[in-house]
Write a protein that holds these residues in place. Structure first.
Motif, PDB file in Angstrom:
ATOM      1  N   GLY A 222       0.842  -1.181   0.000  1.00 45.03           N
ATOM      2  CA  GLY A 222       0.000   0.000   0.000  1.00 45.03           C
ATOM      3  C   GLY A 222       0.880   1.234   0.000  1.00 45.03           C
ATOM      4  O   GLY A 222       2.067   1.182   0.349  1.00 45.03           O
ATOM      5  N   VAL A 223       0.314   2.365  -0.423  1.00 44.77           N
ATOM      6  CA  VAL A 223       1.104   3.592  -0.472  1.00 44.77           C
ATOM      7  C   VAL A 223       0.285   4.764   0.032  1.00 44.77           C
ATOM      8  O   VAL A 223      -0.889   4.910  -0.302  1.00 44.77           O
ATOM      9  CB  VAL A 223       1.625   3.881  -1.897  1.00 44.77           C
ATOM     10  N   TYR A 224       0.912   5.571   0.875  1.00 44.83           N
ATOM     11  CA  TYR A 224       0.361   6.846   1.330  1.00 44.83           C
ATOM     12  C   TYR A 224       1.316   7.929   0.858  1.00 44.83           C
ATOM     13  O   TYR A 224       2.479   7.966   1.270  1.00 44.83           O
ATOM     14  CB  TYR A 224       0.232   6.854   2.853  1.00 44.83           C
ATOM     15  N   GLY A 225       0.838   8.771  -0.037  1.00 49.99           N
ATOM     16  CA  GLY A 225       1.660   9.868  -0.530  1.00 49.99           C
ATOM     17  C   GLY A 225       1.262  11.168   0.146  1.00 49.99           C
ATOM     18  O   GLY A 225       0.070  11.438   0.330  1.00 49.99           O
ATOM     19  N   ALA A 272       8.671   1.258   4.051  1.00 51.21           N
ATOM     20  CA  ALA A 272       9.624   2.201   3.467  1.00 51.21           C
ATOM     21  C   ALA A 272       9.010   3.594   3.479  1.00 51.21           C
ATOM     22  O   ALA A 272       7.877   3.782   3.034  1.00 51.21           O
ATOM     23  CB  ALA A 272       9.984   1.800   2.036  1.00 51.21           C
ATOM     24  N   LEU A 273       9.753   4.558   4.006  1.00 52.24           N
ATOM     25  CA  LEU A 273       9.322   5.953   4.007  1.00 52.24           C
ATOM     26  C   LEU A 273      10.384   6.761   3.264  1.00 52.24           C
ATOM     27  O   LEU A 273      11.553   6.772   3.652  1.00 52.24           O
ATOM     28  CB  LEU A 273       9.146   6.475   5.428  1.00 52.24           C
ATOM     29  N   THR A 274       9.970   7.401   2.194  1.00 42.80           N
ATOM     30  CA  THR A 274      10.894   8.160   1.354  1.00 42.80           C
ATOM     31  C   THR A 274      10.384   9.576   1.143  1.00 42.80           C
ATOM     32  O   THR A 274       9.222   9.765   0.770  1.00 42.80           O
ATOM     33  CB  THR A 274      11.061   7.485  -0.019  1.00 42.80           C
ATOM     34  N   LEU A 297       4.909   6.729   1.956  1.00 41.07           N
ATOM     35  CA  LEU A 297       5.021   5.686   2.970  1.00 41.07           C
ATOM     36  C   LEU A 297       4.440   4.419   2.362  1.00 41.07           C
ATOM     37  O   LEU A 297       3.317   4.439   1.845  1.00 41.07           O
ATOM     38  CB  LEU A 297       4.240   6.071   4.218  1.00 41.07           C
ATOM     39  N   ARG A 298       5.182   3.318   2.393  1.00 43.23           N
ATOM     40  CA  ARG A 298       4.712   2.068   1.801  1.00 43.23           C
ATOM     41  C   ARG A 298       4.820   0.934   2.811  1.00 43.23           C
ATOM     42  O   ARG A 298       5.764   0.884   3.602  1.00 43.23           O
ATOM     43  CB  ARG A 298       5.528   1.708   0.555  1.00 43.23           C
ATOM     44  N   GLY A 299       3.867   0.028   2.753  1.00 38.91           N
ATOM     45  CA  GLY A 299       3.892  -1.121   3.643  1.00 38.91           C
ATOM     46  C   GLY A 299       2.757  -2.077   3.343  1.00 38.91           C
ATOM     47  O   GLY A 299       1.867  -1.790   2.536  1.00 38.91           O
ATOM     48  N   VAL A 302      -1.831  -3.004   7.146  1.00 39.61           N
ATOM     49  CA  VAL A 302      -2.752  -1.870   7.083  1.00 39.61           C
ATOM     50  C   VAL A 302      -2.829  -1.145   8.423  1.00 39.61           C
ATOM     51  O   VAL A 302      -2.826   0.094   8.483  1.00 39.61           O
ATOM     52  CB  VAL A 302      -4.147  -2.341   6.633  1.00 39.61           C
ATOM     53  N   GLU A 303      -2.893  -1.893   9.533  1.00 43.92           N
ATOM     54  CA  GLU A 303      -2.983  -1.274  10.854  1.00 43.92           C
ATOM     55  C   GLU A 303      -1.736  -0.453  11.165  1.00 43.92           C
ATOM     56  O   GLU A 303      -1.820   0.668  11.688  1.00 43.92           O
ATOM     57  CB  GLU A 303      -3.195  -2.355  11.917  1.00 43.92           C
ATOM     58  N   LEU A 304      -0.566  -0.995  10.824  1.00 42.31           N
ATOM     59  CA  LEU A 304       0.681  -0.268  11.050  1.00 42.31           C
ATOM     60  C   LEU A 304       0.745   0.986  10.174  1.00 42.31           C
ATOM     61  O   LEU A 304       1.198   2.045  10.618  1.00 42.31           O
ATOM     62  CB  LEU A 304       1.876  -1.177  10.758  1.00 42.31           C
ATOM     63  N   MET A 305       0.282   0.870   8.934  1.00 41.05           N
ATOM     64  CA  MET A 305       0.267   2.030   8.043  1.00 41.05           C
ATOM     65  C   MET A 305      -0.593   3.149   8.622  1.00 41.05           C
ATOM     66  O   MET A 305      -0.220   4.328   8.582  1.00 41.05           O
ATOM     67  CB  MET A 305      -0.235   1.622   6.663  1.00 41.05           C
TER      68      MET A 305
END
Length: 432
Positions: A222-225, A272-274, A297-299, A302-305
């Motif tokens: 998953g990705v959070y931009g 991974a956080l870039t 942020l990628r991982g 889901v709960e940790l994200m």
């Protein structure tokens, strides 16, 4: 050193059911190869008109023209840049507009090919290289072309699909690279009129040989931009004491975010956080008003994200307060991990194996890249494979997104046949 693909023993695909095998037959690849030159021409045309994000007017018009030539009804979504065609029972009921009810469509399976490009200046050396400053460096022109090939193969079998009371929904999607396309298409009704019971997608790999299929779940992260804007108070570089320097605040925000990974993520978790963009100032002797950081942020957890998204906001606020720079955080993308349906995946392996008997299969598809097909797979049972498309005339294979990336046209008939086999096999196994 990480193991190479050659270190793994390829596996055979599960056997397709007798009904699926009969529906697929043994001639799809040969049939697709009979119009391989046309597939290559379509792909070269698309390659020379790369467009970005959710605005694909030329690409969409090209796809619409090909579907019109095949007498396949279609609808457009996302301001015309998404094309959705129908073949089978639903096409008869659609009356040319690509929309029908679930009852009219019967069993529905959706095939997806994305078709947006990247803001990359092409250096591939191909005679059909793009010249507009953008590039199909990820191979989405391959996906769109293979799906057009599948459309032709399926259209030739439309009477069989009607007899089975089944419909194949063809999704030519924009905005995968920006993670906007699937969400926008769903908002415009993609999963309705008719609603698919299952979906399938593939992605070419510029570094894997033809005939190699990789699969797995969760396949992609998953990705959070995010975009962080720090508001300072600009002024002359000789008098920092009367200014508020947002660059200094930005540096400390960046360092603090890296600390989240080092101190709040279990070592066994894949995260991974870039921060890939850090912009502030235009002159050496001027303190700017603002500083902007953009990152991802990628991982897979889901709960940790969700926890880390909360902590990013808290950390940014705390650092910004310390350095007197009010901060705003914008969400640029938010896509879940690509989690696939085990039954659909195993069945699709059987369908693809039935039409590509020489293919090699490896359960190694698990990467930190992201894919907005996850928004579809979270709604309906889905399968997703990566398939080899490396060129054979070089010893140097560049990865996707590289300006020198190249893809083999020889994959196009294989991809068209694989798409078609999944549709025919699924329908045979779910015939009402």
């Amino acid at each position: 050193m990480a193991p190479a693909l050659s270190d793994f023993q390829p596996q055979s695909a599960p056997k397709a059911t007798a009904a699926a095998q009969a529906a697929i037959g043994d001639g799809l690849v040969a049939e697709a190869q009979a119009f391989a030159d046309e597939l290559a021409a379509w792909r070269h045309d698309l390659h020379q008109m790369p467009e970005l994000g959710n605005s694909l007017p030329q690409t969409s018009a090209y796809i619409q023209a090909r579907l019109t030539e095949m007498d396949i009804p279609f609808a457009t979504l996302v301001d015309g840049s998404c094309v959705v065609g129908l073949v089978g029972a639903g096409a008869t009921a659609a009356h040319g507009n690509g929309v029908c009810t679930d009852e009219q469509a019967g069993t529905v399976v959706m095939l997806r090919g994305d078709m947006d490009a990247l803001p990359v200046v092409e250096e591939s050396g191909e005679p059909f290289a793009s010249t507009n400053g953008c590039m199909h460096a990820c191979g989405h022109d391959m996906h769109a072309t293979a799906l057009l090939g599948a459309a032709r193969l399926l259209k030739a079998r439309e009477a069989e699909l009607v007899d089975a009371n089944a419909t194949v929904k063809l999704l030519f999607q924009p905005g995968e690279e920006t993670f906007e396309g699937a969400r926008a298409a769903i908002a415009d009704g993609l999963l309705e009129n008719p609603r698919p019971q299952a979906a399938f997608a593939m992605h070419v790999n510029s570094q894997s040989p033809l005939g190699l299929v990789l699969y797995g779940s969760p396949a992609l992260s998953g990705v959070y931009g995010f975009r962080i804007t720090l508001q300072g108070k600009g002024g002359h570089g000789s008098s920092p004491e009367i200014c508020i320097d947002p660059i200094t605040a930005g540096v400390h925000v960046h360092l603090a975010l890296q600390g989240l990974i080092a101190r709040e993520v279990p070592a066994a978790k894949e995260v991974a956080l870039t921060v890939g963009k850090f912009a502030g100032g235009q002159a050496a002797n001027v303190i700017p008003d603002t500083c902007v950081l953009e990152g991802t942020l990628r991982g897979f957890d889901v709960e940790l994200m969700e926890h880390l998204k909360t902590r990013i906001a808290e950390v940014v606020k705390g650092v910004a307060t310390t350095y007197r720079t009010p901060a705003t955080i914008e969400t640029l993308s938010d896509v879940p991990p690509l989690v696939l349906d085990d039954d659909m995946t195993q069945a699709s392996l059987g369908y693809v194996g039935a039409t590509l008997p020489k293919a090699a299969f490896l359960p190694l598809f698990h990467a930190m890249a992201s894919e907005d097909f996850a928004l579809i797979s979270s709604e309906i049972p889905s399968a997703y494979f990566t398939v080899g498309a490396a060129v054979t005339d070089t010893d140097e294979h560049f990865a996707q997104h590289h300006p020198k990336a190249r893809f083999s046209d020889a994959e196009l008939p294989l991809g068209a046949a694989a798409y078609t086999a999944v549709a025919l096999g699924y329908i045979a196994d779910h015939r009402e």
